[in-house]
Design a protein around this motif. Structure first.
Motif, PDB file in Angstrom:
ATOM      1  N   LEU A 108       0.824  -1.209   0.000  1.00  0.00           N
ATOM      2  CA  LEU A 108       0.000   0.000   0.000  1.00  0.00           C
ATOM      3  C   LEU A 108       0.858   1.260   0.000  1.00  0.00           C
ATOM      4  O   LEU A 108       0.508   2.271  -0.625  1.00  0.00           O
ATOM      5  CB  LEU A 108      -0.928  -0.005   1.209  1.00  0.00           C
ATOM      6  CG  LEU A 108      -2.067  -1.036   1.159  1.00  0.00           C
ATOM      7  CD1 LEU A 108      -2.806  -1.087   2.489  1.00  0.00           C
ATOM      8  CD2 LEU A 108      -3.038  -0.722   0.031  1.00  0.00           C
ATOM      9  N   ARG A 109       1.981   1.206   0.685  1.00  0.00           N
ATOM     10  CA  ARG A 109       2.870   2.376   0.737  1.00  0.00           C
ATOM     11  C   ARG A 109       3.510   2.635  -0.628  1.00  0.00           C
ATOM     12  O   ARG A 109       3.560   3.769  -1.100  1.00  0.00           O
ATOM     13  CB  ARG A 109       3.929   2.153   1.816  1.00  0.00           C
ATOM     14  CG  ARG A 109       4.804   3.368   2.078  1.00  0.00           C
ATOM     15  CD  ARG A 109       5.687   3.154   3.286  1.00  0.00           C
ATOM     16  NE  ARG A 109       4.930   3.269   4.532  1.00  0.00           N
ATOM     17  CZ  ARG A 109       4.580   2.232   5.296  1.00  0.00           C
ATOM     18  NH1 ARG A 109       4.907   1.004   4.939  1.00  0.00           N
ATOM     19  NH2 ARG A 109       3.897   2.415   6.408  1.00  0.00           N
ATOM     20  N   GLU A 110       3.989   1.577  -1.275  1.00  0.00           N
ATOM     21  CA  GLU A 110       4.618   1.744  -2.586  1.00  0.00           C
ATOM     22  C   GLU A 110       3.585   2.149  -3.643  1.00  0.00           C
ATOM     23  O   GLU A 110       3.882   2.945  -4.542  1.00  0.00           O
ATOM     24  CB  GLU A 110       5.335   0.446  -2.991  1.00  0.00           C
ATOM     25  CG  GLU A 110       6.075   0.515  -4.313  1.00  0.00           C
ATOM     26  CD  GLU A 110       7.264   1.471  -4.309  1.00  0.00           C
ATOM     27  OE1 GLU A 110       7.995   1.504  -5.318  1.00  0.00           O
ATOM     28  OE2 GLU A 110       7.471   2.189  -3.304  1.00  0.00           O
ATOM     29  N   ALA A 166      -3.500  -2.702   7.633  1.00  0.00           N
ATOM     30  CA  ALA A 166      -2.443  -2.050   6.858  1.00  0.00           C
ATOM     31  C   ALA A 166      -2.897  -0.692   6.341  1.00  0.00           C
ATOM     32  O   ALA A 166      -2.140   0.279   6.343  1.00  0.00           O
ATOM     33  CB  ALA A 166      -2.023  -2.949   5.691  1.00  0.00           C
ATOM     34  N   LEU A 167      -4.164  -0.616   5.936  1.00  0.00           N
ATOM     35  CA  LEU A 167      -4.705   0.643   5.423  1.00  0.00           C
ATOM     36  C   LEU A 167      -4.753   1.698   6.522  1.00  0.00           C
ATOM     37  O   LEU A 167      -4.470   2.884   6.277  1.00  0.00           O
ATOM     38  CB  LEU A 167      -6.104   0.398   4.852  1.00  0.00           C
ATOM     39  CG  LEU A 167      -6.766   1.566   4.123  1.00  0.00           C
ATOM     40  CD1 LEU A 167      -5.957   1.950   2.892  1.00  0.00           C
ATOM     41  CD2 LEU A 167      -8.199   1.185   3.716  1.00  0.00           C
ATOM     42  N   SER A 168      -5.081   1.274   7.734  1.00  0.00           N
ATOM     43  CA  SER A 168      -5.168   2.223   8.849  1.00  0.00           C
ATOM     44  C   SER A 168      -3.800   2.807   9.196  1.00  0.00           C
ATOM     45  O   SER A 168      -3.704   3.916   9.734  1.00  0.00           O
ATOM     46  CB  SER A 168      -5.769   1.543  10.081  1.00  0.00           C
ATOM     47  OG  SER A 168      -4.874   0.577  10.625  1.00  0.00           O
ATOM     48  N   GLN A 169      -2.738   2.077   8.877  1.00  0.00           N
ATOM     49  CA  GLN A 169      -1.390   2.541   9.180  1.00  0.00           C
ATOM     50  C   GLN A 169      -0.946   3.676   8.265  1.00  0.00           C
ATOM     51  O   GLN A 169      -0.053   4.445   8.613  1.00  0.00           O
ATOM     52  CB  GLN A 169      -0.396   1.379   9.081  1.00  0.00           C
ATOM     53  CG  GLN A 169      -0.609   0.295  10.138  1.00  0.00           C
ATOM     54  CD  GLN A 169       0.280  -0.916   9.912  1.00  0.00           C
ATOM     55  OE1 GLN A 169       1.159  -0.913   9.051  1.00  0.00           O
ATOM     56  NE2 GLN A 169       0.060  -1.968  10.696  1.00  0.00           N
ATOM     57  N   ILE A 170      -1.581   3.759   7.084  1.00  0.00           N
ATOM     58  CA  ILE A 170      -1.215   4.846   6.149  1.00  0.00           C
ATOM     59  C   ILE A 170      -2.484   5.558   5.671  1.00  0.00           C
ATOM     60  O   ILE A 170      -2.614   5.886   4.490  1.00  0.00           O
ATOM     61  CB  ILE A 170      -0.404   4.306   4.952  1.00  0.00           C
ATOM     62  CG1 ILE A 170      -1.140   3.147   4.272  1.00  0.00           C
ATOM     63  CG2 ILE A 170       0.993   3.892   5.360  1.00  0.00           C
ATOM     64  CD1 ILE A 170      -0.499   2.752   2.950  1.00  0.00           C
ATOM     65  N   GLU A 171      -3.399   5.787   6.584  1.00  0.00           N
ATOM     66  CA  GLU A 171      -4.679   6.381   6.204  1.00  0.00           C
ATOM     67  C   GLU A 171      -4.533   7.805   5.660  1.00  0.00           C
ATOM     68  O   GLU A 171      -5.431   8.311   4.996  1.00  0.00           O
ATOM     69  CB  GLU A 171      -5.627   6.375   7.396  1.00  0.00           C
ATOM     70  CG  GLU A 171      -5.092   7.108   8.618  1.00  0.00           C
ATOM     71  CD  GLU A 171      -6.002   6.978   9.822  1.00  0.00           C
ATOM     72  OE1 GLU A 171      -5.689   7.603  10.852  1.00  0.00           O
ATOM     73  OE2 GLU A 171      -7.007   6.267   9.737  1.00  0.00           O
TER      74      GLU A 171
END
Length: 446
Positions: A358-360, A385-390
């Motif tokens: 998701l980050r890349e 994982a989405l919540s970590q880079i919301e």
């Protein structure tokens, strides 16, 4: 003479969860309004028979059938014996003629698509229709006699089977009971020969609670296999891939990337429908990349393009998913089938892989406008994982689908306007995957 543009009702099975997406395609390409069945995974729409070839060219539909009769509220009897009598009587009451005429027409289209109109004129369906219209009170017997005449002209009788799909807990019979009893009645009525494997006609009996639909199949093999010849362990169905692409609403000149392409099902569907966009597909697994390339060559050969990938706006690359060889903020759409951690890989490895993915993806996507459409069955891991880079992604909506018996979600995300590298959430050094993460990606490649 039977009119070539006779109105008929077509039923179609579609990927569960994409019923409304399929209905949109029917409206867009056939100008017909589709209605979604109470039983998930089916739609119905009315067309004229001159559009039958176009129906086969729709990308959202798995299997097609022509409807003989629909019952919205069929009153089932309470005992097996009474239901058996009902099935026997029903076979003689149904208006088979038009559906069988469409079945014949469909066979002609499948055999000679390039000579559609000659085939339409060659079909001997006018006599059956003329008899029915002149003696409506006798239509059951006329249908039977006309079909028997067809059988006699072909020397051997038609072979058939009945397939029953039943859902509901208030029936006193099983699917096999219904198929057996109704099949026996159909055999007696038409004098056809029952054959469960080498059949000419497949009669469908779809039952969902009190909704009953009798139909005749127009496809022997699902249309979802249309573009794939080299399959992987978890190849995505083409119809599901197409439904995901429609959620993206690709525009002219969009750069669309599938970073875990496997056998290439998604980009192949995309490039066949949206040829004014550019598709880039990749996988870290060399075998998967080779399968994608071979599938592209197959399509090019089929479309007389000489077997060179230069004929499609699509490139396939072997790459590191967590370090994509692309500039930041250069992609309009990311669309992919993420590892489920069931058939391939593991859910434990997904906890490491998903945040990096998701980050890349956020790095290469255009801030404020880009979209991502991501399929996964590992919902808990994905949402964490989405919540970590919301700050980089915003979830728009989710379409729940059935993938090979697994309950999965298609998550539609939009890239926020935040520039990558300006928040604490996206500071990861380096973007390259670790050894264990690379091993994870090898395990989940399709």
């Amino acid at each position: 003479m039977q009119e070539l543009d006779q109105a008929v009702t077509i039923g179609a099975t579609v990927p569960t969860g994409f019923e409304h997406t399929a209905a949109e395609e029917v409206q867009e390409k056939l100008e017909a309004t589709a209605r979604v069945s109470k039983n998930r995974g089916r739609i119905y729409f009315d067309i004229t028979t001159d559009k039958l070839l176009k129906v086969h060219q729709l990308k959202s539909l798995d299997n097609l059938f022509v409807v003989v009769k629909e019952y919205d509220d069929y009153q089932f009897k309470t005992t097996k014996e009474e239901v058996q009598i009902d099935w026997q009587e029903l076979a003689a009451k149904l208006p088979w003629t038009n559906a069988l005429a469409v079945w014949k027409l469909n066979n002609s289209i499948k055999k000679k698509k390039g000579q559609l109109w000659e085939d339409l004129e060659a079909l001997e369906v006018k006599g059956t229709q003329k008899d029915v219209s002149s003696q409506p009170e006798n239509d059951y017997e006329e249908e039977k006699h006309s079909e028997i005449q067809d059988q006699e002209s072909g020397v051997t009788p038609l072979k058939f089977r009945v397939t029953c799909n039943r859902a509901g807990d208030k029936h006193c019979f099983t699917s096999n009971d219904a198929a057996r009893d109704f099949g026996g009645a159909v055999q007696e009525f038409f004098q056809w020969k029952a054959d469960m494997t080498k059949f000419d006609v497949e009669v469908l009996l779809n039952i969902h609670n009190n909704e009953v639909v009798v139909g005749i199949a127009l496809t022997v093999e699902s249309l979802h296999r249309r573009n794939i010849t080299h399959f992987g362990p978890t190849t995505l169905r083409s119809t599901l891939a197409y439904g995901m692409l429609r959620l993206c609403k690709p525009q002219v000149s969009d750069v669309i990337v599938d970073p875990m392409c496997g056998t290439g099902a998604i980009p192949l569907e995309g490039v066949m429908e949206w040829q004014n966009s550019f598709f880039l597909a990749g996988d870290n697994n060399g075998t998967a990349v080779s399968r994608s390339v071979n599938n592209i060559k197959h399509i090019l050969k089929r479309t007389h393009d000489g077997g060179s990938s230069s004929g499609l706006p699509l490139d396939v690359v072997q790459w590191d998913l967590c370090n994509l060889p692309m500039r930041s903020s250069s992609v309009d759409i990311i669309i992919t089938d993420m590892p489920f951690g069931k058939r391939m890989g593991s859910k434990k490895k997904n906890w490491e892989l998903y945040p990096l993915c998701l980050r890349e993806m956020a790095r290469v996507c255009k801030p404020g406008t880009a979209k991502a459409v991501l399929l996964t069955q590992d919902k808990k891991c994905f949402l964490k994982a989405l919540s970590q880079i919301e700050g980089l992604w915003r979830k728009l909506h989710t379409v729940w689908v059935n993938v090979g018996g697994l309950h999965a979600g298609v998550f539609v995300l939009k890239r926020t306007a935040v520039v990558f590298g300006t928040t604490s959430e996206d500071v990861m050094e380096p973007h390259t995957a670790t050894g264990s993460q690379k091993e994870s990606m090898k395990d989940v490649s399709q």
